[in-house]
Design an enzyme around this catalytic site. Structure first.
Site, PDB file in Angstrom:
ATOM      1  N   SER A 227       0.832  -1.202   0.000  1.00 11.23           N
ATOM      2  CA  SER A 227       0.000   0.000   0.000  1.00 11.23           C
ATOM      3  C   SER A 227       0.867   1.253   0.000  1.00 11.23           C
ATOM      4  CB  SER A 227      -0.912   0.013   1.229  1.00 11.23           C
ATOM      5  OG  SER A 227      -0.141   0.197   2.412  1.00 11.23           O
ATOM      6  N   CYS A 282      -2.698  -5.157  -7.936  1.00 15.81           N
ATOM      7  CA  CYS A 282      -2.320  -3.748  -7.965  1.00 15.81           C
ATOM      8  C   CYS A 282      -2.530  -3.145  -9.339  1.00 15.81           C
ATOM      9  CB  CYS A 282      -0.878  -3.573  -7.518  1.00 15.81           C
ATOM     10  SG  CYS A 282       0.329  -4.390  -8.568  1.00 15.81           S
TER      11      CYS A 282
END
Length: 494
Positions: A227, A282
């Site tokens: 993240s 992602c």
């Protein structure tokens, strides 16, 4: 119940200094299947020490020997990739065929690293000044740490460690504690391929392990994927202790669909890229930017296809498996709640599912999403697809470029001029033209812009080689010739 331990200096290590354990679960059943040791500072430091001790000998190992081991690893992985895929499915939940695809994409980087000798060639200038020659070379950094996420437990580490090892570095891998078994499997495969002890090490853990890596003076580089807040943390703390850092962060990937596009192709792509691996990619498409004139038709086509998706245990080859943990499933469901409350049109509600066990959430489709809603601003990392409507191409470009992330994006159009303009104007690291997930092949490099990357170097490919090596230039003058003596044997690669 089995406990997964660390792999340090060529063997499994159960450390008495690791009192903490994490649970391993099968996301399809919700049942605990084992535990993983969460490495203490002492354990992580022992892995770093093993890598540091192995570095001088590995650095000085010939390129011929290094690449022969890489070729061995490649062949072993090809022969046993089904086994690895099943391990990934059991802990992550993704469909086995998707896990096989993950292994194959990681294998591309292994194959790139098999040709590392070409990438490490320097340059030479004879007689730069009278009787003075100049040449350049690239040398390894030392101990390279890799901190990888749960969503690709094999592919993401393979973005880094083949190139690190091929260029002469030693490795400490800290995989996600949610699905760590693939890392140990890969470590054992390296040993079978002939890699010397200490060159590839695996330590399991959480923040304590990460902080130990970032603080260690023996770690020369850190490669991270996760993240954005953690990527920023890793970058700031790693560089503060003098490390070279590439920290790949989050994403909010947009797919713009123009009126001239093939809408059937675009709808297929939106479903494939939005819901594959339950959206836990992602590079997943999470936002479809639809020009108003075709938005109704496009949303209808996406909804029609999404309703046909089969959700179930990844080992049974449905279209989509569960999410990785119960907590993550509940977090994603909370975003669906927030989207409804903020006024978006809920076309398909993923909270409505019939799975009695496991961490399942069905595909969700929102229309009429605006840029102030949390389902637009946040990286949800789940099977939630948001459609944002724009009047034209120009407004679409403005919207995408205003987003703080810049990982990947795509445009669907049959207009070559529009596509070419999109390539030039979009602010992102990876662009797809009628390709929804433009992950580069192994001999290019992966990485985003803006809040999707902290550091200057992308993963694998030529940029990966530069990340794991540093340049040196030698200026030399030799006044007397020297002779090596007679040797009539054919030259060997020793």
């Amino acid at each position: 119940m089995p406990t997964l331990s660390h792999w340090i200096n060529g063997q499994t290590v159960t450390a008495s200094t690791d009192p903490r354990l994490g649970d391993l679960t099968n996301p399809a059943t919700g049942k605990t299947t084992g535990q993983v040791a969460l490495g203490s500072r002492t354990t992580v430091e022992s892995a770093i020490s093993a890598a540091a001790e192995a570095f001088p000998a590995w650095r000085d190992t010939s390129l011929a020997k290094r690449t022969s081991i890489l070729f061995n690893f490649r062949e072993l992985l090809n022969a046993r990739k089904q086994e690895l895929a099943e391990i990934i499915t059991a802990e992550h939940g993704k469909v086995v065929s998707d896990a096989l695809g993950e292994v194959s994409r990681g294998q591309e980087v292994v194959e790139f690293a098999c040709g590392i000798a070409h990438q490490l060639k320097g340059s030479h200038t004879e007689n730069a000044s009278t009787n003075i020659d100049v040449h350049s070379l690239r040398q390894p950094l030392g101990v390279s740490a890799i901190i990888s996420p749960f969503n690709f437990p094999a592919m993401v580490p393979m973005w880094f460690f083949p190139v690190a090892i091929a260029t002469g570095n030693t490795v400490v891998l800290k995989p996600s504690e949610k699905d760590p078994s693939a890392a140990n499997w890969l470590a054992e495969l390296w040993t079978e391929a002939g890699l010397p002890d200490g060159v590839f090490n695996v330590v399991h853990g959480d923040k304590e392990a990460v902080d130990t890596i970032l603080a260690s003076p023996d770690v020369a580089s850190v490669s991270f994927v996760g993240s954005t807040p953690i990527a920023k943390y890793v970058y700031e703390n790693g560089t503060a202790t003098g490390k070279r850092v590439q920290a790949l962060g989050g994403a909010k990937n947009h797919m713009m669909v123009l009126p001239d596009a093939d809408l059937d192709l675009a709808a297929d792509a939106a479903v494939n890229a939005g819901y594959g691996a339950a959206g836990e990619r992602c590079m997943a498409i999470s936002v479809v930017v639809a020009v108003d004139t075709i938005a109704d038709e496009l949303v209808a086509k996406i909804a029609e296809r999404t309703r046909t998706l089969r959700v179930g245990d990844g080992a049974e080859e449905p279209d989509m498996g569960p999410l990785v943990t119960a907590a993550h499933r509940d977090k994603v469901a909370g975003y669906i709640d927030a989207g409804v409350e903020s006024g978006a049109t809920l076309v398909l509600d993923g909270r409505e599912n019939s799975q009695a066990e496991g961490f399942f959430l069905n595909p969700t489709l929102f229309d009429d999403v605006t840029t102030d809603m949390s389902i637009y601003t946040d990286e949800i990392f789940g099977p939630v697809l948001a459609v944002v409507r724009v009047p034209s191409y120009d407004e679409g470009i403005e919207l995408i470029n205003a987003n703080p992330y810049g990982n990947g994006t795509a445009i669907f159009t049959n207009d070559g001029g529009a596509a070419r303009r999109y390539e030039n104007e979009i602010e992102g690291g990876m662009i797809g033209v009628n390709v929804p997930i433009p992950v580069p092949v192994g001999y290019y490099s992966f990485g985003g812009w803006k809040n999707s990357l902290f550091g200057d170097t992308h993963a694998y490919g030529a940029e990966g080689v530069h990340f794991f090596t540093r340049g040196k230039v030698v200026t030399s003058r030799w006044l007397d010739p020297s002779h090596g003596g007679l040797n009539l044997g054919f030259p060997t690669n020793d």
